[in-house]
Motif scaffolding. Structure first.
Motif, PDB file in Angstrom:
ATOM      1  N   ALA A 201       0.938  -1.122  -0.297  1.00 20.29           N
ATOM      2  CA  ALA A 201      -0.307   0.134  -0.188  1.00 20.29           C
ATOM      3  C   ALA A 201       0.641   1.269  -0.182  1.00 20.29           C
ATOM      4  N   ASN A 202       0.781   1.852  -0.748  1.00 24.20           N
ATOM      5  CA  ASN A 202       1.897   3.380  -0.937  1.00 24.20           C
ATOM      6  C   ASN A 202       0.418   4.242  -0.547  1.00 24.20           C
ATOM      7  N   SER A 203       0.889   5.469  -0.281  1.00 21.85           N
ATOM      8  CA  SER A 203       0.479   6.562  -0.054  1.00 21.85           C
ATOM      9  C   SER A 203       1.206   8.118   0.213  1.00 21.85           C
ATOM     10  N   GLY A 204       0.735   8.892   0.454  1.00 27.03           N
ATOM     11  CA  GLY A 204       1.367  10.337  -0.322  1.00 27.03           C
ATOM     12  C   GLY A 204       1.497  10.793  -1.083  1.00 27.03           C
ATOM     13  N   TYR A 205       2.218  12.027  -1.357  1.00 31.70           N
ATOM     14  CA  TYR A 205       2.231  12.979  -1.968  1.00 31.70           C
ATOM     15  C   TYR A 205       3.694  13.457  -2.438  1.00 31.70           C
ATOM     16  N   ILE A 206       3.489  13.896  -4.033  1.00 34.66           N
ATOM     17  CA  ILE A 206       4.577  15.189  -4.253  1.00 34.66           C
ATOM     18  C   ILE A 206       3.547  16.482  -4.149  1.00 34.66           C
ATOM     19  N   GLY A 207       4.004  17.859  -3.412  1.00 35.81           N
ATOM     20  CA  GLY A 207       3.431  19.056  -3.951  1.00 35.81           C
ATOM     21  C   GLY A 207       4.034  19.940  -4.069  1.00 35.81           C
ATOM     22  N   GLU A 208       3.678  20.568  -5.329  1.00 40.75           N
ATOM     23  CA  GLU A 208       4.274  21.847  -6.292  1.00 40.75           C
ATOM     24  C   GLU A 208       3.613  22.682  -6.123  1.00 40.75           C
ATOM     25  N   TYR A 209       4.759  23.412  -5.315  1.00 44.16           N
ATOM     26  CA  TYR A 209       4.442  25.477  -5.094  1.00 44.16           C
ATOM     27  C   TYR A 209       5.452  25.707  -5.616  1.00 44.16           C
ATOM     28  N   ASP A 210       4.425  26.673  -7.136  1.00 46.77           N
ATOM     29  CA  ASP A 210       5.451  27.299  -8.421  1.00 46.77           C
ATOM     30  C   ASP A 210       4.840  28.969  -8.117  1.00 46.77           C
ATOM     31  N   PHE A 211       5.890  29.912  -7.945  1.00 49.23           N
ATOM     32  CA  PHE A 211       5.518  30.903  -7.775  1.00 49.23           C
ATOM     33  C   PHE A 211       5.971  31.410 -10.128  1.00 49.23           C
ATOM     34  N   ASN A 212       5.715  32.797 -10.325  1.00 48.24           N
ATOM     35  CA  ASN A 212       5.505  32.700 -11.829  1.00 48.24           C
ATOM     36  C   ASN A 212       5.376  34.278 -11.816  1.00 48.24           C
ATOM     37  N   ILE A 213       6.246  34.730 -12.827  1.00 50.01           N
ATOM     38  CA  ILE A 213       6.326  36.154 -13.536  1.00 50.01           C
ATOM     39  C   ILE A 213       6.019  36.000 -15.239  1.00 50.01           C
ATOM     40  N   SER A 214       4.828  36.574 -15.297  1.00 52.66           N
ATOM     41  CA  SER A 214       5.040  36.401 -17.369  1.00 52.66           C
ATOM     42  C   SER A 214       4.274  37.572 -17.655  1.00 52.66           C
ATOM     43  N   GLY A 215       4.048  37.560 -18.855  1.00 57.77           N
ATOM     44  CA  GLY A 215       3.482  38.548 -19.425  1.00 57.77           C
ATOM     45  C   GLY A 215       3.588  39.108 -21.058  1.00 57.77           C
ATOM     46  N   ASN A 216       2.949  40.046 -22.127  1.00 53.14           N
ATOM     47  CA  ASN A 216       2.814  39.332 -23.013  1.00 53.14           C
ATOM     48  C   ASN A 216       3.792  41.156 -24.223  1.00 53.14           C
ATOM     49  N   ILE A 217       3.707  40.436 -24.880  1.00 51.87           N
ATOM     50  CA  ILE A 217       4.530  42.301 -25.836  1.00 51.87           C
ATOM     51  C   ILE A 217       3.593  41.866 -27.018  1.00 51.87           C
ATOM     52  N   ASN A 218       2.922  43.504 -26.743  1.00 52.81           N
ATOM     53  CA  ASN A 218       1.940  43.454 -28.130  1.00 52.81           C
ATOM     54  C   ASN A 218       0.910  42.028 -28.347  1.00 52.81           C
ATOM     55  N   ASP A 219       0.352  41.757 -27.456  1.00 53.10           N
ATOM     56  CA  ASP A 219      -0.168  40.474 -27.751  1.00 53.10           C
ATOM     57  C   ASP A 219       0.115  39.099 -28.610  1.00 53.10           C
ATOM     58  N   ARG A 220       1.107  39.504 -28.808  1.00 48.36           N
ATOM     59  CA  ARG A 220       1.766  38.545 -29.895  1.00 48.36           C
ATOM     60  C   ARG A 220       3.103  38.164 -29.160  1.00 48.36           C
ATOM     61  N   VAL A 221       3.427  37.907 -28.574  1.00 42.79           N
ATOM     62  CA  VAL A 221       4.667  37.233 -27.812  1.00 42.79           C
ATOM     63  C   VAL A 221       4.725  37.184 -26.524  1.00 42.79           C
ATOM     64  N   TYR A 222       4.176  36.098 -25.872  1.00 48.97           N
ATOM     65  CA  TYR A 222       3.580  35.160 -24.053  1.00 48.97           C
ATOM     66  C   TYR A 222       5.199  34.883 -23.822  1.00 48.97           C
ATOM     67  N   LEU A 223       5.775  35.889 -22.660  1.00 50.57           N
ATOM     68  CA  LEU A 223       6.860  34.956 -21.830  1.00 50.57           C
ATOM     69  C   LEU A 223       6.664  34.586 -20.333  1.00 50.57           C
ATOM     70  N   GLY A 224       7.292  34.082 -19.573  1.00 50.62           N
ATOM     71  CA  GLY A 224       6.847  33.867 -18.788  1.00 50.62           C
ATOM     72  C   GLY A 224       8.033  32.510 -17.522  1.00 50.62           C
ATOM     73  N   LEU A 225       8.449  32.394 -17.100  1.00 55.01           N
ATOM     74  CA  LEU A 225       9.446  32.276 -15.615  1.00 55.01           C
ATOM     75  C   LEU A 225       9.119  32.095 -14.559  1.00 55.01           C
ATOM     76  N   THR A 226       9.478  30.729 -14.385  1.00 56.93           N
ATOM     77  CA  THR A 226       8.605  29.767 -12.941  1.00 56.93           C
ATOM     78  C   THR A 226       8.857  28.842 -11.863  1.00 56.93           C
ATOM     79  N   PHE A 227       9.676  29.451 -10.732  1.00 60.57           N
ATOM     80  CA  PHE A 227      10.160  29.171  -9.624  1.00 60.57           C
ATOM     81  C   PHE A 227       9.338  28.009  -8.644  1.00 60.57           C
ATOM     82  N   GLY A 228       9.753  26.280  -8.946  1.00 65.79           N
ATOM     83  CA  GLY A 228       9.230  25.438  -8.279  1.00 65.79           C
ATOM     84  C   GLY A 228       9.732  25.469  -6.876  1.00 65.79           C
ATOM     85  N   ILE A 229       9.055  25.112  -5.889  1.00 67.80           N
ATOM     86  CA  ILE A 229       9.455  24.094  -4.617  1.00 67.80           C
ATOM     87  C   ILE A 229       8.793  22.767  -4.604  1.00 67.80           C
TER      88      ILE A 229
END
Length: 525
Positions: A201-229
Motif C-alpha cells: 500500500a503506497n500513500s502520500g504525494y508530491i506537492g508543487e509550489y510554483d511562483f510565476n512572473i509572465s507577460g506579453n508583448i503587443n499580444d503577439r509574444v508571451y513570456l513566462g518564468l516559474t520557480f518551483g518548490i
C-alpha cells in the motif's frame, strides 16, 4: 548469535554514504496529469492555449495570456479499479489537488504583466499493488543465500560470527542470514518455496509550489518564468509471504513473511521557462516552447523491516532492522513544444509534446560538509553514485508525452471538454533490480521486488459553467497502465554449481487503473 547480530548492526550504522536505488528513484521522479478541472479535462493540452493556471508548471508563458486576475481551488476523489484494501491503503481517497491565484496588471494597450502562485499535487502515490504466483525451485531467501555463496558479498568466519564487507549486502540479506539461513551449528542453507503472495500500500504525494512572473508583448509574444518548490511525502508498507518446502519430497515446512515499511520525505526546487508566440498577427494560431531544469531533491528515507519466520527451519522466529539516511536526487531536464488555436468563441484545440530522459536520473551520495563562517551557513558536498547511475542508464529510457485536447462552447456559459494523454514506457523491458551492485543504494535496500511499468494512457473529459465572475468546472480522468511485477531478481547459477541452484521466478502482470473526479471552483476579477 547475539554477537552476530551486533556485528551486523554495526556494519550498517558505520556506512556514512547513502544513495537511493533506481526503481525507488523512478517512483519519485515521475508525475501525474493533475491541476484544474479545465486543464485535466483537455488532457493537459493547454501549453500553447494558455490562460489556465495549471500551465504555470508546464509552459509558464501560459500565465501571460490572462487578462483578468483569478483564483482557483480544486479537489475531488481518486479511486483504484480492481484493487482491494490492504493495511492502511484504501481503494478510494479524497484529494486536495490545486489552489492558486493570478494577479494581472495592464502595462500597455495590448500588454500585461502577470504574477501568479499555484499549488498542485504533481504526484499522488495512493495505490495498492497485489501479486501472487507459484514458485518452482526458487525463493527470496535462496537469492540471499546464493549472493553469499557466489561471493557477491564476503562473509568471514570469526569465532562463530560472520561479517559482510560489501555494499551489495542489503537489509533483506541481513534478516535472512540471521533468522532463516543459519542453524545452531553455524551452517548456512536455503529453502525453496512453492508460491508467494505480495501486497503493498503506497500513500502520500508530491506537492508543487510554483511562483510565476509572465507577460506579453503587443499580444503577439508571451513570456513566462516559474520557480518551483517540491515537497515529497511518500509512505509504503508491504508484506511478502513465501510458503517454504524442504526435504527430499519437497514437503511444506511453513512460511516466512517479510514486512517492510518505508518513508521518503524531503524538498526540491526547479526552474521552468516558456514562450508562446503567434507567427501570424491576424491568426489565433500559437506555438509554445518550454524547458524545465532538473528538480534538485534533498531527501531523507527510513525503513523498519521485520522478518517473521513461521517455519520449522532457521534459528529464530523473527528478526528486525531499521535504517535512515539522507541522499540527493536530480531528475532529468524536460523539453516541450505545443500548438494551439481557437475558432471564434466556440472552439479551442491544443496539442503538445514533452520529452525527458529518465536514464539520466542522478542519484547522489552525501560525502561530507561543513560550516562556512563567512556566509554563516552549513553546506553539504555530494558526488554521483557512479554504479547506481550506470544501472539507471541501462534500466530507464527517454519518455515522450503526447497531449491533445479540445474545448467546445455551445454558448457563452457552458463548455464541453475532451482530452487524451499518452506517456511512453519509462522502463526497459529487460530491466531488473540488481541487488548485486556495489552501491549504497543496494546496501540500504529493504525489498527485492520491482515492476517494469509499460505505457500510460489517459482519457479525459469535462464540463464547465460560468455565471457572472464565478466558474464551476468538473473533470473525469481514466488512467490505464500495466506492468510486469517480479518479487525478486532472477539468478542463474554457474555451470559448476548446476541448474539446481538457479533461482528463477516468472513476471506477473499487474495493472494500475485509476478513476479521478475533479472539481474546480474559480473566481475572476
Amino acid at each position: 548469535m547475539k554477537r552476530l547480530t551486533l556485528i551486523f548492526i554495526s556494519a550498517f550504522a558505520a556506512a556514512s554514504l547513502a544513495a537511493q536505488e533506481t526503481y525507488e528513484n523512478a517512483n519519485i521522479a515521475t508525475g501525474d496529469l493533475n491541476g484544474t478541472a479545465r486543464y485535466v479535462g483537455m488532457g493537459g493540452a493547454m501549453d500553447a492555449l494558455g490562460a489556465d493556471i495549471s500551465t504555470i508548471g508546464t509552459n509558464p508563458a501560459g500565465i501571460g495570456l490572462f487578462r483578468h486576475s483569478a483564483v482557483n481551488v480544486s479537489f475531488g476523489f481518486v479511486s483504484q479499479q480492481g484493487g482491494h484494501s490492504f493495511a492502511d491503503g484504501n481503494k478510494t481517497n479524497a484529494s486536495f489537488d490545486q489552489a492558486g491565484f493570478v494577479y494581472s496588471r495592464r502595462t500597455g494597450r495590448s500588454s500585461f504583466l502577470n504574477f501568479a502562485f499555484n499549488y498542485h499535487k504533481s504526484r499522488n502515490f495512493d495505490y495498492i499493488l497485489s501479486a501472487a504466483d507459484a514458485l518452482n525451485g526458487a525463493s527470496q531467501n535462496k537469492l540471499s543465500y546464493m549472493k553469499g555463496a557466489e561471493g557477491v558479498f564476503s562473509i568471514y568466519d570469526n569465532g562463530g560470527s560472520y561479517v559482510a564487507d560489501d555494499n551489495s549486502f542489503n537489509q533483506v540479506d541481513y534478516l535472512y542470514y540471521n533468522a532463516l539461513l543459519s542453524d545452531e551449528n553455524g551452517d548456512f542453507y536455503f529453502n525453496d518455496a512453492d508460491g508467494y503472495v505480495f501486497n503493498r500500500a503506497n500513500s502520500g504525494y508530491i506537492g508543487e509550489y510554483d511562483f510565476n512572473i509572465s507577460g506579453n508583448i503587443n499580444d503577439r509574444v508571451y513570456l513566462g518564468l516559474t520557480f518551483g518548490i517540491s515537497d515529497v511525502n511518500y509512505k509504503a508498507y508491504s508484506e511478502y509471504t513465501e510458503t517454504l518446502v524442504g526435504g527430499a519430497g519437497g514437503t511444506g515446512v511453513g512460511s516466512v513473511t517479510l514486512a517492510d515499511e518505508r518513508r521518503i520525505d524531503g524538498t526540491g526546487f526547479n526552474v521552468k521557462a516558456g514562450v508562446i508566440f503567434r507567427p501570424v498577427e491576424a491568426s489565433p494560431f500559437r506555438i509554445g516552447l518550454s524547458v524545465a531544469t532538473p528538480t534538485w531533491y534533498d531527501l531523507s528515507t527510513s525503513n523498519y523491516t521485520v522478518l517473521y519466520n513461521n517455519s520449522s527451519v532457521g534459528m529464530y522466529d523473527s528478526g528486525e532492522i531499521g535504517e535512515s539516511y539522507d541522499f540527493k536526487l536530480y531528475t532529468p531536464w524536460k523539453f516541450g513544444v505545443s500548438l494551439g488555436t481557437t475558432f471564434g468563441n466556440y472552439l479551442a484545440v491544443g496539442a503538445g509534446y514533452e520529452y525527458a530522459d529518465y536514464g539520466s536520473l542522478d542519484s547522489r551520495v552525501n560525502t561530507g560538509g561543513g560550516y562556512d563562517w563567512y556566509y554563516d551557513e552549513y553546506y553539504e558536498s555530494t558526488s554521483g553514485d557512479r554504479v547506481m547511475n550506470s544501472h539507471t542508464e541501462r534500466t530507464l529510457k527517454g519518455v515522450s508525452t503526447f497531449r491533445i485536447g479540445a474545448e467546445l462552447k455551445p454558448d457563452s456559459k457552458w463548455a464541453i471538454r475532451l482530452g487524451y494523454n499518452y506517456v511512453s514506457p519509462m522502463y526497459d523491458e529487460g530491466g531488473f533490480k540488481d541487488g548485486t551492485l556495489d552501491s549504497p543504494g543496494s546496501y540500504y535496500s529493504s525489498s527485492t521486488d520491482y515492476t517494469n511499468w509499460k505505457a500510460t494512457n489517459r482519457i479525459t473529459c469535462g464540463v464547465g459553467y460560468n455565471v457572472s465572475n464565478f466558474s464551476f468546472d468538473l473533470a473525469y480522468q481514466y488512467t490505464v497502465q500495466s506492468g510486469d511485477f517480479s518479487p525478486f531478481t532472477n539468478y542463474y547459477a554457474s555451470a559448476e554449481d548446476g541448474p539446481e541452484y538457479d533461482n528463477i521466478c516468472n513476471a506477473v502482470k499487474v495493472d494500475n487503473k485509476r478513476h479521478q473526479l475533479l472539481l474546480t471552483l474559480g473566481y475572476h476579477f
